[in-house]
Design an enzyme around this catalytic site. Structure first.
Site, mmCIF file in Angstrom:
data_model
loop_
_atom_site.group_PDB
_atom_site.id
_atom_site.type_symbol
_atom_site.label_atom_id
_atom_site.label_comp_id
_atom_site.label_asym_id
_atom_site.label_seq_id
_atom_site.Cartn_x
_atom_site.Cartn_y
_atom_site.Cartn_z
ATOM 1 N N PRO A 43 -14.180 -53.418 5.740
ATOM 2 C CA PRO A 43 -13.201 -52.609 5.004
ATOM 3 C C PRO A 43 -12.484 -51.655 5.958
ATOM 4 C CG PRO A 43 -15.444 -51.886 4.552
ATOM 5 C CD PRO A 43 -15.566 -53.139 5.347
ATOM 6 N N THR A 45 -9.441 -48.785 6.078
ATOM 7 C CA THR A 45 -8.466 -47.935 5.393
ATOM 8 C C THR A 45 -7.118 -48.030 6.100
ATOM 9 O OG1 THR A 45 -10.152 -46.408 4.629
ATOM 10 C CG2 THR A 45 -7.911 -45.567 4.734
ATOM 11 N N HIS A 194 -19.196 -48.416 -2.031
ATOM 12 C CA HIS A 194 -19.159 -47.609 -0.803
ATOM 13 C C HIS A 194 -20.098 -46.415 -0.984
ATOM 14 C CE1 HIS A 194 -18.024 -45.935 2.889
ATOM 15 N NE2 HIS A 194 -16.693 -45.973 2.801
ATOM 16 N N ALA A 196 -21.595 -44.960 1.716
ATOM 17 C CA ALA A 196 -21.789 -44.576 3.110
ATOM 18 C C ALA A 196 -20.817 -43.484 3.539
ATOM 19 C CB ALA A 196 -21.608 -45.817 4.001
ATOM 20 N N HIS A 197 -20.953 -43.077 4.807
ATOM 21 C CA HIS A 197 -19.939 -42.335 5.554
ATOM 22 C C HIS A 197 -19.572 -40.963 5.004
ATOM 23 C CE1 HIS A 197 -18.503 -46.524 7.143
ATOM 24 N NE2 HIS A 197 -19.743 -46.216 7.500
ATOM 25 N N TYR A 199 -19.137 -39.942 1.897
ATOM 26 C CA TYR A 199 -18.354 -39.873 0.665
ATOM 27 C C TYR A 199 -19.281 -39.603 -0.524
ATOM 28 C CZ TYR A 199 -14.751 -41.510 3.817
ATOM 29 O OH TYR A 199 -13.879 -41.615 4.883
ATOM 30 N N ARG A 290 -27.342 -49.645 18.928
ATOM 31 C CA ARG A 290 -28.019 -48.355 19.132
ATOM 32 C C ARG A 290 -29.455 -48.406 18.610
ATOM 33 N NH1 ARG A 290 -26.308 -42.526 16.316
ATOM 34 N NH2 ARG A 290 -28.143 -41.345 17.029
ATOM 35 N N GLY A 314 -20.444 -52.752 13.239
ATOM 36 C CA GLY A 314 -20.586 -51.635 14.172
ATOM 37 C C GLY A 314 -20.205 -52.016 15.580
ATOM 38 N N GLY A 336 -13.977 -55.300 12.466
ATOM 39 C CA GLY A 336 -13.008 -54.366 11.916
ATOM 40 C C GLY A 336 -11.715 -54.329 12.688
#
Length: 368
Positions: A43, A45, A194, A196-197, A199, A290, A314, A336
């Site tokens: 996704p 934006t 969504h 995550a992040h 929100y 990571r 990622g 992405g």
């Protein structure tokens, strides 16, 4: 065939040692979806919807059609808000009005004609907004704690949010469920919640933003209550086989945030997902390789406790994606920014052609 994928500046983006025989390009069934390949469009934006109505136009139809024609397995739409108060950026599309549903139907029809599969990422930004964006009402949040900094792409300070009442919470849960129904009416093959992040859902999940003392606050398992109720409502509306959940530690307004005990947090999230009958997960992290705990990455930790579907994301390159699929860590690899700058990314991957590197000045404000 050895395929080295090289960007315009001649730096290697990754390799697919077995070329067209790569696991990336094999069909796969996940949930209700028969995908042409184990690739996904993350996704992204873009802010190209009508700012007043949240309606997408013909440029968006063509944007997604190109990626479907290229052979991406699963297209996950840009974040699409479930209500006017869920909006946190200018030009964000919605999925709550009839005009929005009709406009998205043109997109999904175009994607399906190209043989693609597309789901809608349903979204509420919570406190990460401003009243001028959120229908001239204060943003909603679990607690009245404002975010620091400026609203992205709007450049005004975040407003102090309004702490949601239990009635507000029930209303928003219903809005998520209705958005999922609207997405199916609009021709989407399902939704991604969504969560995550930083929100709204993630604001409930985090002790940074959730200081409630009712059933929606407390320790981590209790803070996940709102998320569980949203997932349950959406699954009841459209089925678990059409419902994916995106979750993360990363927060748009707190870039360096990480769970204090990543393995405990991930195990607790997985227990919550199992409890409500979820089957499709999209764990999100900024750097796929990571190490978080016990020598494992986020997706490896998720796989330790989860035997359902995992979409990986990622800053993945093809080599990392292939390795993770072969190892069984992920089932599908999401890309992405390379899909912003390369509408024909899958073709380029298969042919070993040069990849145009994403350039924020060149690609952020245009659709190609």
């Amino acid at each position: 065939m050895n395929m080295s994928l090289v960007s315009k500046d001649n730096t290697s983006w990754g390799k697919l040692e077995n070329g067209l025989e790569s696991k990336l390009f094999e069909p796969v069934k996940i949930g209700a979806w028969n995908l042409r390949s184990r690739t996904a469009m993350a996704p992204l934006t873009r802010s190209f919807a009508d700012d007043q109505t949240g309606v997408v136009g013909e440029d968006i139809v063509e944007y997604y059609r190109k990626r479907a024609a290229d052979g991406v397995g699963l297209i996950i739409s840009e974040g699409t808000v479930i209500s006017p108060r869920g909006k946190g950026y200018p030009g964000i599309p919605g999925i709550y009005s009839e005009d929005q549903i009709k406009a998205w139907k043109k997109v999904t029809d175009a994607v399906h004609k190209e043989g693609g599969t597309m789901i809608s990422q349903i979204w509420h930004v919570g406190r990460l907004s401003h009243h001028e964006l959120a229908g001239n009402k204060p943003p909603q949040a679990p607690s009245a704690i404002p975010a620091e900094g400026l609203v992205s792409r709007f450049r005004k300070p975040y407003d102090i949010p309004e702490e949601m009442t239990t009635e507000d919470i029930k209303e928003v849960i219903n809005q998520y469920a209705q958005a999922a129904k609207n997405a199916i009416e609009a021709g989407f093959d399902g939704v991604e919640i969504h969560a995550a992040h930083g929100y709204l859902i993630d604001q409930f999940n985090s002790d940074v933003t959730n200081h409630r003392t009712d059933q929606y606050g407390g320790d981590l398992p209790e803070r996940l209550t709102f998320m569980k109720e949203v997932i349950k409502a959406v699954i009841e509306a459209i089925g678990t086989e059409r419902t994916m959940i995106r979750f993360s530690a990363h927060k748009a307004d707190i870039p360096g945030y990480m769970w204090e005990d990543p393995e405990y947090a991930i195990r607790t999230f997985i227990e919550a997902f199992k409890e409500v009958g979820a089957t499709l997960l999209h764990p999100s992290i900024m750097q796929f390789d990571r190490i978080l705990a016990d020598g494992k990455t986020m997706h490896q930790l998720v796989r330790k406790y989860w035997d359902g579907i995992i979409v990986g994301v990622g800053t993945l390159n093809p080599e990392m994606a292939e390795k993770a699929i072969v190892e069984g860590t992920i089932d599908v690899a999401a890309f992405g920014r390379p899909l912003i700058s390369n509408p024909d990314l899958i073709h380029r991957l298969k042919k070993g052609e040069a990849i145009e590197e994403y350039d924020v000045k060149k690609h952020l404000n245009v659709l190609i």
